[in-house]
Design an enzyme around this catalytic site. Sequence first.
Site, PDB file in Angstrom:
ATOM      1  N   HIS A 207      17.465  18.908  17.837  1.00  9.21           N
ATOM      2  CA  HIS A 207      16.661  18.011  17.180  1.00  9.21           C
ATOM      3  C   HIS A 207      16.303  16.964  18.384  1.00  9.21           C
ATOM      4  CE1 HIS A 207      16.849  19.152  12.654  1.00  9.21           C
ATOM      5  NE2 HIS A 207      17.646  19.887  13.200  1.00  9.21           N
TER       6      HIS A 207
ATOM      7  N   TYR B 251       8.550  31.449  43.918  1.00 16.45           N
ATOM      8  CA  TYR B 251       9.421  30.122  43.780  1.00 16.45           C
ATOM      9  C   TYR B 251      11.062  30.459  43.697  1.00 16.45           C
ATOM     10  CZ  TYR B 251      11.591  26.041  41.683  1.00 16.45           C
ATOM     11  OH  TYR B 251      12.454  24.859  41.624  1.00 16.45           O
TER      12      TYR B 251
ATOM     13  N   HIS C 226      18.122  25.892  19.002  1.00 14.63           N
ATOM     14  CA  HIS C 226      17.565  24.983  17.928  1.00 14.63           C
ATOM     15  C   HIS C 226      18.308  23.512  18.311  1.00 14.63           C
ATOM     16  CE1 HIS C 226      15.919  22.668  14.714  1.00 14.63           C
ATOM     17  NE2 HIS C 226      16.839  22.902  14.048  1.00 14.63           N
TER      18      HIS C 226
ATOM     19  N   HIS D  75      10.052  18.954  11.691  1.00 20.09           N
ATOM     20  CA  HIS D  75      11.553  19.607  11.858  1.00 20.09           C
ATOM     21  C   HIS D  75      11.869  19.513  13.227  1.00 20.09           C
ATOM     22  CE1 HIS D  75      14.603  23.075  11.228  1.00 20.09           C
ATOM     23  NE2 HIS D  75      15.261  22.018  11.334  1.00 20.09           N
TER      24      HIS D  75
ATOM     25  N   SER E 146      28.686  26.270  11.724  1.00 20.05           N
ATOM     26  CA  SER E 146      28.245  25.307  10.808  1.00 20.05           C
ATOM     27  C   SER E 146      28.923  23.945  10.911  1.00 20.05           C
ATOM     28  CB  SER E 146      27.715  25.643   9.509  1.00 20.05           C
ATOM     29  OG  SER E 146      26.834  24.679   8.920  1.00 20.05           O
ATOM     30  N   GLY E 147      28.185  22.998  11.307  1.00 22.42           N
ATOM     31  CA  GLY E 147      28.971  21.649  11.316  1.00 22.42           C
ATOM     32  C   GLY E 147      30.133  21.296  12.008  1.00 22.42           C
TER      33      GLY E 147
ATOM     34  N   SER F 114      26.048  28.879  11.516  1.00 19.07           N
ATOM     35  CA  SER F 114      24.939  27.849  11.466  1.00 19.07           C
ATOM     36  C   SER F 114      23.852  27.996  10.373  1.00 19.07           C
ATOM     37  CB  SER F 114      24.205  27.785  12.767  1.00 19.07           C
ATOM     38  OG  SER F 114      23.068  27.101  12.506  1.00 19.07           O
TER      39      SER F 114
ATOM     40  N   GLY G 208      22.358  20.924  16.459  1.00 22.05           N
ATOM     41  CA  GLY G 208      21.955  22.029  17.308  1.00 22.05           C
ATOM     42  C   GLY G 208      22.767  23.139  17.090  1.00 22.05           C
ATOM     43  N   ASN G 209      22.177  24.449  17.705  1.00 20.67           N
ATOM     44  CA  ASN G 209      22.959  25.687  17.700  1.00 20.67           C
ATOM     45  C   ASN G 209      22.405  26.500  18.697  1.00 20.67           C
ATOM     46  OD1 ASN G 209      20.692  26.803  15.937  1.00 20.67           O
ATOM     47  ND2 ASN G 209      21.448  25.139  14.699  1.00 20.67           N
TER      48      ASN G 209
ATOM     49  N   ASP H  85       5.136  25.192  34.696  1.00 18.44           N
ATOM     50  CA  ASP H  85       6.210  25.773  35.462  1.00 18.44           C
ATOM     51  C   ASP H  85       6.871  26.637  34.402  1.00 18.44           C
ATOM     52  OD1 ASP H  85       5.720  25.159  38.058  1.00 18.44           O
ATOM     53  OD2 ASP H  85       7.133  23.201  37.946  1.00 18.44           O
TER      54      ASP H  85
END
Length: 240
Positions: free
Chosen positions: A105, A237, A103, A179, A52-53, A82, A35-36, A128
Amino acid sequence: MNETIDQKILNDMKYRVWQANLALEKANLVVLTWGNVSEVNRELGIIVIKPSGVPYATMTAEQMVVTDLEGHLLEENALKPSSDLPTHVYLYKHFAGINAVVHTHSKYAVMWAQSGRDVPPYGTTHADTFYGAIPCTRQLTQEEVETAYERDTGKVIVERFENDNIDPLAIPGVLTIGHGPFTWGQTVNKAVENAVVLDEVAHMALFTEVLNVKHDLLPNYMLDKHYFRKHGANAYYGQG
């Protein structure tokens, strides 16, 4: 690094992006390093994004990577950004109203992405946040994957929104086929919130179809009511 960039502004961006990345793990939207999150400051011409990583457990605010609006590194001895940076850059260039991109997964969103299906608006929880179906992109061609995969991931996202005349502020998320999801917002916190909501409504939609094969869509008048009571000109709201 541009000498005119205020260090406090930059440090604040790094802190926000770091915290937003950690929030993905706390919300169970990521495992390992899948994720990023990034944030853009268009006035200063910079993007801050997760390295990254790097494991979430050891990641620090100082490690967040700073680039220009083309994705070029701006700090010496910086970590690698990333691998999804070119997607973020493409989205910032084409969706003018957004200031952050997420982003993941996340499990249920990926299920729909791997099925190649939009997430239909079955209920008010969906309405919503998302004013209609959450779209899924087309498959990239082999040439797109081999030439500029991450950039062209952004391209097919923008293509889907432009072809179907979808407002990215009204539908602040997408599924990239096979993806996973991308979401965005005017702040990193809102982009993360949209990622949480996307996975929740993807989960709900899955079991809606399991429990009821007819799976009627939410009527448009209910979609309008729930979306605009939070986001319309006369929204009521919350405490704002």
